[in-house]
Motif scaffolding. Structure first.
Motif, PDB file in Angstrom:
ATOM      1  N   UNK A 148       6.833  -1.191   4.063  1.00 54.05           N
ATOM      2  CA  UNK A 148       5.985  -0.977   2.889  1.00 54.05           C
ATOM      3  C   UNK A 148       6.767  -0.329   1.752  1.00 54.05           C
ATOM      4  N   UNK A 149       7.641   0.634   2.076  1.00 49.43           N
ATOM      5  CA  UNK A 149       8.454   1.264   1.031  1.00 49.43           C
ATOM      6  C   UNK A 149       9.282   0.222   0.302  1.00 49.43           C
ATOM      7  N   UNK A 207      16.050  -0.134  -2.084  1.00 52.86           N
ATOM      8  CA  UNK A 207      14.829  -0.347  -1.304  1.00 52.86           C
ATOM      9  C   UNK A 207      15.128  -0.526   0.174  1.00 52.86           C
ATOM     10  N   UNK A 208      16.124  -1.329   0.498  1.00 55.27           N
ATOM     11  CA  UNK A 208      16.471  -1.553   1.906  1.00 55.27           C
ATOM     12  C   UNK A 208      17.077  -0.296   2.528  1.00 55.27           C
ATOM     13  N   UNK A 214      12.602   6.024   5.815  1.00 56.41           N
ATOM     14  CA  UNK A 214      11.232   6.521   5.786  1.00 56.41           C
ATOM     15  C   UNK A 214      10.278   5.385   6.139  1.00 56.41           C
ATOM     16  N   UNK A 215       9.156   5.740   6.701  1.00 57.33           N
ATOM     17  CA  UNK A 215       8.120   4.756   7.035  1.00 57.33           C
ATOM     18  C   UNK A 215       6.834   5.187   6.338  1.00 57.33           C
ATOM     19  N   UNK A 216       6.486   4.469   5.291  1.00 53.83           N
ATOM     20  CA  UNK A 216       5.263   4.786   4.557  1.00 53.83           C
ATOM     21  C   UNK A 216       4.123   3.979   5.156  1.00 53.83           C
ATOM     22  N   UNK A 433       2.536  12.337  -3.249  1.00 58.57           N
ATOM     23  CA  UNK A 433       3.437  12.689  -4.349  1.00 58.57           C
ATOM     24  C   UNK A 433       4.898  12.597  -3.903  1.00 58.57           C
ATOM     25  N   UNK A 434       5.184  13.082  -2.714  1.00 56.31           N
ATOM     26  CA  UNK A 434       6.563  13.040  -2.207  1.00 56.31           C
ATOM     27  C   UNK A 434       7.051  11.604  -2.090  1.00 56.31           C
ATOM     28  N   UNK A 435       6.216  10.729  -1.547  1.00 60.40           N
ATOM     29  CA  UNK A 435       6.608   9.323  -1.397  1.00 60.40           C
ATOM     30  C   UNK A 435       6.819   8.658  -2.750  1.00 60.40           C
ATOM     31  N   UNK A 436       6.005   9.035  -3.743  1.00 66.04           N
ATOM     32  CA  UNK A 436       6.167   8.466  -5.082  1.00 66.04           C
ATOM     33  C   UNK A 436       7.482   8.915  -5.694  1.00 66.04           C
ATOM     34  N   UNK A 437       7.851  10.170  -5.479  1.00 67.03           N
ATOM     35  CA  UNK A 437       9.147  10.658  -5.965  1.00 67.03           C
ATOM     36  C   UNK A 437      10.302   9.943  -5.264  1.00 67.03           C
ATOM     37  N   UNK A 438      10.156   9.712  -3.966  1.00 69.57           N
ATOM     38  CA  UNK A 438      11.227   9.045  -3.218  1.00 69.57           C
ATOM     39  C   UNK A 438      11.378   7.585  -3.615  1.00 69.57           C
TER      40      UNK A 438
END
Length: 465
Positions: A148-149, A207-208, A214-216, A433-438
């Protein structure tokens, strides 16, 4: 009367940064509430430090900028919520995902999404592309089971590069105009040469890389639960709409907006297009185009679901409620950025960067980058930098087209809390928020740096002077 303080814009920016981090990260307030408090706080500082900015303005300007934001994105986000809900629930998104996978192979699903977003964003605003392709990223994740990320990053990267590099997208078009560039074709060509490697590095390569670390998870978003997404992902293909009907909302939205862009751009050299101007000015407006697309998507949803008419209406109402929350957060993020801009942080930074003795292209990038980080808006950062650099274009030893690209790269850097785009990606993608920053913040930063390097290399090899 405002207090005279030379460093007041910097102080206001620092306080705004502390406020938003304290409210949203430390205290974990709802995003809309935290952004509203931060905007009011910055407004109060402006009343102390900025001439002709009163305490009443601290309240009224926040409300006005929020209203302006809603005027710009309210209808598109609400209609995008209907489109997303309808395409996911009807199985249209799954049909398109399966079509992509058949064309390029399941292992190249990210390339299909990346290519689609990059091409579609040239005639269409970033937010419209993200509205339309985020449901496909969610459906792709539901069908594949992971990545998904990666899917969100490639959609965001593809849409973002066109937004800052390739006319007739408004940002680079306006910068070209300020710098006095007449050759639109050359600007588009160089824009593509800068955009493609930037999108590859930020989208596919980063992205890869991040996707392995991480696993979103899928979360409920845009009025659709993860359970509903999984159910659609496991449907038999004969229970899904055909590809043309499934893609019709995207075709309509992109086609109508692109038609307006094309006619508006080429009506002067091609007078035969002028009679079309009034028609495409209406149907090509993003509010109207997305409304037409939403009607098509909702009709397909009704045809391919077993819901009664009343239940179908309730489902669409739920989607609108979800869209309203997204629109409110996005608009308030823009208001926070506008209050920071009212402090004078943009001109303050620009003035202090002049005379540093670095190359003009790097200076242009740096001005745009710092203004972008300080006040949030990529377009505002680009126009601020263009206004400052325009008198200096005569000193360039390369084509001023490269300055357009350097400014676009700088204006794209580090989308964070004061950028409405940050909240758009977070809410529509169902991210923390953390995932959006990453994901999103890092993608915009990588595009910025890669874009600058590409500009410097191209201008050395092909100066076009």
């Amino acid at each position: 009367m405002a207090i005279e303080l030379a460093q007041s814009p910097l102080l206001t920016f620092a306080v705004g940064l502390v406020l938003v981090v304290l409210l949203l990260v430390v205290w974990d307030l709802p995003a809309f509430v935290g952004l509203a408090i931060a905007a009011f706080g910055v407004g109060l500082l402006n009343a102390v430090f900025v001439a002709d900015f009163t305490f009443a303005d601290a309240a009224s300007k926040t409300a006005t900028e929020f209203g302006n934001g809603m005027a710009g994105i309210g209808i598109p986000i609400l209609m995008a919520s209907v489109i997303g809900k309808s395409m996911l629930e009807s199985g249209s998104a799954q049909r398109i995902v399966r079509g992509f996978q058949s064309a390029v192979g399941k292992e190249n699903s990210d390339i299909a999404l990346w290519g689609s977003s990059t091409v579609l964003a040239i005639p269409v605003f970033f937010d419209s592309v993200f509205y339309l392709l985020a449901p496909l990223a969610r459906s792709m994740r539901a069908r594949v089971g992971d990545n998904y990320a990666l899917y969100l990053i490639v959609v965001g990267a593809g849409a973002s590069v066109a937004h800052v590099f390739v006319p007739p997208t408004p940002g680079p078009l306006a910068v070209s105009d300020q710098l006095g560039i007449q050759n639109l074709g050359l600007t588009i060509l160089i824009g593509l040469l800068v955009a493609i490697p930037s999108a590859i590095i930020a989208g596919l390569v980063y992205g890869r890389w991040l996707n392995k670390r991480i696993d979103i998870p899928l979360r409920d978003a845009m009025g659709t639960t993860t359970e509903e997404l999984q159910e659609r992902a496991n449907r038999s293909s004969d229970t899904l709409p055909n590809f043309l009907e499934s893609a019709l909302p995207i075709i309509l939205a992109i086609g109508l907006v692109a038609a307006y862009t094309i006619v508006d751009t080429f009506k002067k050299p091609y007078p035969v297009l002028r009679p079309l101007q009034p028609v495409v000015a209406f149907v090509g407006d993003k509010n109207v185009a997305l409304t037409i697309a939403a009607i098509a998507a909702a009709y397909t949803y009704l045809r391919w679901s077993d819901l009664s008419r009343s239940l179908w209406e309730e489902e669409l109402t739920d989607a609108l409620k979800s869209g309203g929350n997204i629109a409110a957060i996005t608009a308030m993020g823009g208001a926070f950025g506008a209050l920071l801009a009212a402090s004078g942080i943009g001109p303050y930074i620009a003035d202090h960067l002049q005379g540093l003795g670095i190359g003009l292209l790097v200076t242009a990038w740096l001005v745009a980058a710092i203004v972008r980080i300080a006040q949030g808006s990529a377009t505002a950062a680009m126009l601020t930098a263009a206004g400052i650099m325009a008198p200096l274009t005569g000193q360039l030893s390369v084509s001023p087209v490269y300055m357009v690209m350097a400014i676009g790269a700088g204006g794209n850097i580090c989308s964070w809390y004061n950028d409405s785009g940050f909240w758009l990606v977070k809410e529509i993608g169902g991210l923390t928020q953390r995932e959006t920053l990453q994901t999103w913040t890092m993608v915009t930063t990588i595009i910025s740096i890669t874009g600058l390097v590409t500009v410097l290399v191209l201008s050395t090899i092909i100066p076009l002077a």
